[in-house]
Design an enzyme around this catalytic site. Structure first.
Site, PDB file in Angstrom:
ATOM      1  CB  CYS A  11      18.649 -21.949  -3.004  1.00  0.00           C
ATOM      2  SG  CYS A  11      17.374 -20.744  -2.663  1.00  0.00           S
ATOM      3  CB  CYS A  85      19.948 -27.290  -1.879  1.00  0.00           C
ATOM      4  SG  CYS A  85      19.820 -28.127  -3.459  1.00  0.00           S
ATOM      5  CB  CYS A  89      18.388 -31.765  -5.326  1.00  0.00           C
ATOM      6  SG  CYS A  89      17.325 -31.504  -6.739  1.00  0.00           S
TER       7      CYS A  89
END
Length: 138
Positions: A11, A85, A89
């Site tokens: 997160c 997020c 990533c």
């Protein structure tokens, strides 16, 4: 996947949702799953309301520290679960990715964090079943 699957929870601040999810997976998985958590912009400390909410479940996350998301952590994980997020990533072929849409506990009191915690617990139990791991003490 290896004999011992690995899961990375990501997160933004690695201070609430991902910390609670990692703690539940470590606790309920009984060591059968390698657990990591990280944040795309880690905070200075774990959210006190998340610490309190998890303590109510008998799980102590007070000593945890937010960690920065690294490419190596993603590469080393079989399952990557993001929690708000976005596109920060890194994506690697052959990995399983999930995005868990959960309210952000940042700045909220323990009363608001409890339902988030409970939803995370349910999702972790589902994840364990999908990984073929029986929960410990569920």
């Amino acid at each position: 996947m290896t004999d011992r699957p690995s899961v990375l929870f990501v997160c933004v601040h690695n201070a609430g949702r991902s910390q609670m999810a990692a703690a539940y997976l470590a606790h309920l998985g009984g060591g059968a799953v390698e657990v990591r958590s990280a944040g795309s912009a880690p905070g200075d400390h774990v959210n006190p309301a998340a610490v309190e909410a998890m303590a109510e479940e008998g799980i102590d996350i007070a000593a945890e520290q937010p960690k920065v998301l690294t490419t190596d952590a993603v590469r080393a994980s079989d399952v990557v679960i993001t929690m708000g997020c976005g596109d920060t990533c890194p994506i690697f072929p052959g990995k399983r990715y999930e995005d868990w849409v959960l309210d952000d506990p940042a700045g909220q009191g323990v009363e608001a964090v409890r339902p988030i915690r409970d939803e995370i617990r349910g999702r972790v139990l589902t994840l364990l079943a999908e990984l073929g791991v029986g929960p410990v003490g569920a």
